[in-house]
Design a protein around this motif. Structure first.
Motif, short mmCIF file in Angstrom:
data_model
loop_
_atom_site.label_atom_id
_atom_site.label_comp_id
_atom_site.label_asym_id
_atom_site.label_seq_id
_atom_site.Cartn_x
_atom_site.Cartn_y
_atom_site.Cartn_z
N CYS B 57 0.86 -1.19 0.00
CA CYS B 57 0.00 0.00 0.00
C CYS B 57 0.89 1.23 0.00
CB CYS B 57 -0.88 -0.03 1.25
SG CYS B 57 -1.79 1.49 1.53
N CYS B 60 0.30 3.12 3.68
CA CYS B 60 0.69 2.58 4.98
C CYS B 60 1.74 1.48 4.92
CB CYS B 60 -0.54 2.07 5.73
SG CYS B 60 -1.17 0.50 5.12
N ASN B 62 1.15 -1.65 4.20
CA ASN B 62 0.50 -2.96 4.34
C ASN B 62 0.55 -3.69 3.00
OD1 ASN B 62 -1.08 -5.10 5.26
ND2 ASN B 62 -3.02 -4.00 5.03
N CYS B 69 -4.46 0.10 0.31
CA CYS B 69 -5.05 -1.12 0.87
C CYS B 69 -6.47 -0.90 1.41
CB CYS B 69 -4.15 -1.69 1.97
SG CYS B 69 -4.24 -0.81 3.54
N CYS B 72 -6.78 1.34 4.53
CA CYS B 72 -6.60 2.78 4.25
C CYS B 72 -7.80 3.38 3.53
CB CYS B 72 -5.33 3.01 3.43
SG CYS B 72 -3.83 2.89 4.42
ZN LIG Z 1 -2.77 0.99 3.57
#
Ligand SMILES: [Zn+2]
Ligand SMILES: [Zn+2]
Lengths: 198, 198
Positions: B57, B60, B62, B69, B72
């Motif tokens: 992502c 973030c 992830n 993601c 988010c």
């Molecule tokens: Zn994210």
């Protein structure tokens, strides 16, 4: 678990493999995703290749890529000796020790009254057929030192006795309750050298 | 190791994954070969799919399958809280607990003078940028209780202080179900200092 269905599915598959669990599967998958070009694609290709080519040797039960495995076809291994093991993992363990120069026979398990596994459920009839086909003079029983393993060893020894074949077994070095696949090469090597007539 | 190059290559790849070793890789591969149609082909396909779609992502860090993601993009998670973790595995662990309802920020490691890892090598500048972009009111530092983890936590806390953001961290103490006799001195000491009236 993670944030995507596909990644969760991959983790779930990995987690079911022997020796792995949810936590090690998550770690393995994250590690692979971080290096996906380097690790995931080659692993996927390798799995596909092995899935397409791996097969059991029709003679001994070893896993290879041809109808008859390399060990069974090698003339160098035709010394009249057959080493009987429960599982392919045990055959691999024997091969790592590098001491045995004959051929193998993988039973595919052990006799078990409890699980209704008789000689016909294992590769025992095929073992008997090989005695004449391959001029076998000695059968080395390398079964696990478990109750079922030893029951199976005694059964096979009895069957072979009537055929005039020398039967030996790994005697020294195999701990009670021990499994071949857990032993170090030196122990296997010592046990093979110290084998005794049953 | 085994009798074929392809199988050996597969075992070698599996053995390098974190949490596995040569023995567990051999066992996993043998297990898969025995059930190859059921296990190997689906695993290969799954790896291919994840390799093709998994990505970090951009917000973030992830791992998901889209540029930003699911966490988010979820409006439900926009509560002004960001939980900072070292690794995606830590984010997944937090999500499994099901308690945190905000969003995350994955640093991708910790500051380390020894390994020459400064703020720019981690996702720290992006964390600072998110403060204003997302109207963040609280940052929860969920870093590991290691020296590098705590150094990183102090650095981030210092940076955020100037921005008027509330900074908290996970409480340290005795894990649920934990036995004192198994805990290290540092944990017991931290738990004692943070003791609460019953
Ligand atoms: Zn994210
Ligand atoms: Zn064979």
């Amino acid at each position: 678990m993670s944030s995507t269905k596909d990644i969760d599915a991959l983790i779930a598959m990995m987690a079911k493999l022997p020796g792995l669990g949810p936590r090690s599967a998550r770690r393995a998958v994250l590690h692979m995703i971080k290096k996906r070009a380097l690790l995931m694609t080659p692993l996927s290709d390798s799995l596909q290749k092995v899935a397409a080519t791996a097969r059991e040797c029709v003679t001994c039960g070893n896993i290879g890529t041809s109808e008859v495995c390399d060990i069974c076809t090698s003339e160098k291994r035709a010394n009249g000796e057959i080493c009987v093991v429960e599982d392919v993992a045990d055959l691999w363990a024997m091969e790592r020790s590098g001491v045995f120069k004959g051929r193998y026979h993988v039973l595919g398990g052990t006799l078990s009254a409890l699980d209704a596994i008789g000689p016909e459920e294992l590769r025992i009839p095929k073992l008997m057929a090989r005695m004449a086909d391959e001029n076998i003079t000695e059968v080395i029983l390398a079964l696990n030192a478990t109750i079922d393993g030893q029951t199976t060893a005694h059964y096979i020894a009895g069957e072979l006795e009537t055929r005039g074949v020398k039967v030996t077994s790994l005697a020294q070095g195999v701990p009670i309750g021990g499994e071949l696949d857990y032993l170090d090469d030196g122990t296997i090597s010592a046990a093979l050298k110290a084998r005794k007539a049953l």
